[in-house]
Design an enzyme around this catalytic site. Sequence first.
Site, PDB file in Angstrom:
ATOM      1  N   CYS A 158       0.807  -1.224   0.000  1.00 22.14           N
ATOM      2  CA  CYS A 158       0.000   0.000   0.000  1.00 22.14           C
ATOM      3  C   CYS A 158       0.842   1.278   0.000  1.00 22.14           C
ATOM      4  O   CYS A 158       0.308   2.362  -0.208  1.00 22.14           O
ATOM      5  CB  CYS A 158      -0.964  -0.004   1.182  1.00 22.14           C
ATOM      6  N   HIS A 211      -3.541   7.111   2.585  1.00 19.10           N
ATOM      7  CA  HIS A 211      -3.881   5.812   2.007  1.00 19.10           C
ATOM      8  C   HIS A 211      -5.257   5.402   2.528  1.00 19.10           C
ATOM      9  O   HIS A 211      -5.511   5.456   3.726  1.00 19.10           O
ATOM     10  CB  HIS A 211      -2.818   4.791   2.398  1.00 19.10           C
ATOM     11  N   ASN A 242     -10.186  -0.033  -0.409  1.00 17.45           N
ATOM     12  CA  ASN A 242      -8.728   0.077  -0.308  1.00 17.45           C
ATOM     13  C   ASN A 242      -8.121  -0.505  -1.583  1.00 17.45           C
ATOM     14  O   ASN A 242      -8.171  -1.712  -1.801  1.00 17.45           O
ATOM     15  CB  ASN A 242      -8.280  -0.704   0.937  1.00 17.45           C
TER      16      ASN A 242
HETATM   17  O1  UT7 Z   1      -3.915  -1.359   3.348  1.00 18.07           O
HETATM   18  C1  UT7 Z   1      -2.896  -1.858   4.180  1.00 18.07           C
HETATM   19  C2  UT7 Z   1      -3.194  -1.556   5.552  1.00 18.07           C
HETATM   20  N1  UT7 Z   1      -4.440  -2.188   5.945  1.00 18.07           N
HETATM   21  C3  UT7 Z   1      -5.078  -1.671   6.950  1.00 18.07           C
HETATM   22  O2  UT7 Z   1      -4.653  -0.669   7.456  1.00 18.07           O
HETATM   23  C4  UT7 Z   1      -6.282  -2.392   7.506  1.00 18.07           C
HETATM   24  C5  UT7 Z   1      -6.285  -2.216   8.980  1.00 18.07           C
HETATM   25  N2  UT7 Z   1      -7.305  -2.941   9.684  1.00 18.07           N
HETATM   26  C6  UT7 Z   1      -8.617  -2.626   9.600  1.00 18.07           C
HETATM   27  O3  UT7 Z   1      -9.012  -1.785   8.837  1.00 18.07           O
HETATM   28  C7  UT7 Z   1      -9.555  -3.302  10.569  1.00 18.07           C
HETATM   29  O4  UT7 Z   1      -8.795  -3.993  11.539  1.00 18.07           O
HETATM   30  C8  UT7 Z   1     -10.557  -4.259   9.903  1.00 18.07           C
HETATM   31  C9  UT7 Z   1     -11.570  -3.481   9.090  1.00 18.07           C
HETATM   32  C10 UT7 Z   1      -9.826  -5.285   9.044  1.00 18.07           C
HETATM   33  C11 UT7 Z   1     -11.315  -5.010  10.993  1.00 18.07           C
HETATM   34  O5  UT7 Z   1     -11.971  -4.069  11.830  1.00 18.07           O
HETATM   35  P1  UT7 Z   1     -11.827  -4.160  13.422  1.00 18.07           P
HETATM   36  O6  UT7 Z   1     -12.664  -3.085  13.967  1.00 18.07           O
HETATM   37  O7  UT7 Z   1     -10.353  -4.155  13.748  1.00 18.07           O
HETATM   38  O8  UT7 Z   1     -12.478  -5.539  13.739  1.00 18.07           O
HETATM   39  P2  UT7 Z   1     -11.841  -6.801  14.467  1.00 18.07           P
HETATM   40  O9  UT7 Z   1     -10.872  -7.490  13.569  1.00 18.07           O
HETATM   41  O10 UT7 Z   1     -11.386  -6.405  15.837  1.00 18.07           O
HETATM   42  O11 UT7 Z   1     -13.126  -7.663  14.625  1.00 18.07           O
HETATM   43  C12 UT7 Z   1     -14.220  -7.268  15.451  1.00 18.07           C
HETATM   44  C13 UT7 Z   1     -15.343  -8.247  15.245  1.00 18.07           C
HETATM   45  C14 UT7 Z   1     -14.877  -9.695  15.311  1.00 18.07           C
HETATM   46  O12 UT7 Z   1     -15.895 -10.454  15.895  1.00 18.07           O
HETATM   47  P3  UT7 Z   1     -15.809 -10.875  17.448  1.00 18.07           P
HETATM   48  O13 UT7 Z   1     -14.540 -11.643  17.572  1.00 18.07           O
HETATM   49  O14 UT7 Z   1     -15.784  -9.578  18.208  1.00 18.07           O
HETATM   50  O15 UT7 Z   1     -17.056 -11.684  17.645  1.00 18.07           O
HETATM   51  C15 UT7 Z   1     -14.730 -10.073  13.863  1.00 18.07           C
HETATM   52  O16 UT7 Z   1     -14.882 -11.439  13.651  1.00 18.07           O
HETATM   53  O17 UT7 Z   1     -15.886  -8.056  13.932  1.00 18.07           O
HETATM   54  C16 UT7 Z   1     -15.871  -9.303  13.234  1.00 18.07           C
HETATM   55  N3  UT7 Z   1     -15.681  -9.035  11.816  1.00 18.07           N
HETATM   56  C17 UT7 Z   1     -16.713  -8.804  11.001  1.00 18.07           C
HETATM   57  N4  UT7 Z   1     -18.028  -8.757  11.210  1.00 18.07           N
HETATM   58  C18 UT7 Z   1     -18.820  -8.509  10.174  1.00 18.07           C
HETATM   59  C19 UT7 Z   1     -14.533  -8.938  11.117  1.00 18.07           C
HETATM   60  N5  UT7 Z   1     -14.782  -8.652   9.833  1.00 18.07           N
HETATM   61  C20 UT7 Z   1     -16.139  -8.573   9.726  1.00 18.07           C
HETATM   62  C21 UT7 Z   1     -17.023  -8.312   8.675  1.00 18.07           C
HETATM   63  N6  UT7 Z   1     -18.348  -8.288   8.939  1.00 18.07           N
HETATM   64  N7  UT7 Z   1     -16.599  -8.070   7.433  1.00 18.07           N
END
Ligand code: UT7
Length: 323
Positions: free
Chosen positions: A113, A237, A267
């Site tokens: 990225c 980004h 993204n």
């Molecule tokens: O481009 C290169 C750099 N990339 C980035 O910078 C991406 C950085 N990361 C992110 O943008 C975020 O971490 C994500 C969007 C990938 C995930 O968001 P988050 O707020 O960090 O969620 P999380 O991984 O902490 O997950 C929270 C909950 C989990 O469920 P439990 O364990 O709390 O029951 C996940 O399983 O949300 C769940 N979850 C989803 N739920 C519905 C994860 N993805 C999804 C989804 N839909 N698509």
Amino acid sequence: MTYRGAVILGVGASLPGRVVTNDDLAARLDTSDEWIRSRTGIGSRRWVEPGTSTSDLAVDAGARALRSAGTSTADAVIVATTTPDRSCPAIAPDVAARLGMIGVPAHDVAAVCTGFLYGLANAVGLIASGAARTVLLIAAETFSTILDPDDRGTAVIFGDGAGAVVVGEGEGAIGPCVLGSDGTGADLIQVPAGERYFRMSGKEVFRAAVDRMSDVALDALARAGLGPDDVDHLAPHQANRRICDAVARRLGLAESKVLADLDAVGNTAAASIPVLLADAAATGRIEAGDRVLAVAFGGGLTWGATTLVWPDVTADFGVLGEG
Ligand code: UT7
């Protein structure tokens, strides 16, 4: 040796025609429009149809940037991509040839990225060293081709697209490019060896992105002799709306200064910043003379930032195959 500064002479971007909405994804994955919008800021993204390659998008974005610059050629071509059509050779020579540039130096840059900013530093370096007077820098991605369709943590985030700039000699418009890396985090964003699909440790990446982007943005400002008050627009980004807002808060920049297009494109990895800039310029959100702070973070881990004085150019932003 006489060192030369660099300016942007033209800007273009190309997106695939196929729009994939959050509801389209929610129809086959355990997710929802509400979750995706509130946790990422993404409303839809564009994915290529089978048969369309990263090179196809790169050629279209490159042609648009050349047109925007009022030229048909450049002295060198750089393509930043994580998703080349094949692992060997680089796609830049092929892209250059398809744009009618046979014989010019052409190479790929792989910084995920942060690819556009690494490529920009390369382009500025080619100009500073006298190796080229103009460089066509294209950042192009088809992440849809490496996404695990069953992984809701990545499938909802990434989109396809390409953005490009023509960089030429000129003083003061592209500020110092500050770049960095930390390979101890290589496993956080990767296609594991021998595997087909992309994997990301979202939470860890989120935290590192906010820290690194904030720090490197401040470094780039300091190296340019500027402070946050001198910035008209932050071009971060487009990883996640919450990351962009957190970085802006740390820099003390008003939310109104944060450029965003991830609602419509998601993204797009290396292509993210040039697609954003082309869109913002084409829609009049940034104007000639505005000071832009561009900052990125990605796999590697890698990060980078630079300042730009926006040029007086007409950005050429369009959809592949639609002129
Ligand atoms: O481009 C290169 C750099 N990339 C980035 O910078 C991406 C950085 N990361 C992110 O943008 C975020 O971490 C994500 C969007 C990938 C995930 O968001 P988050 O707020 O960090 O969620 P999380 O991984 O902490 O997950 C929270 C909950 C989990 O469920 P439990 O364990 O709390 O029951 C996940 O399983 O949300 C769940 N979850 C989803 N739920 C519905 C994860 N993805 C999804 C989804 N839909 N698509």
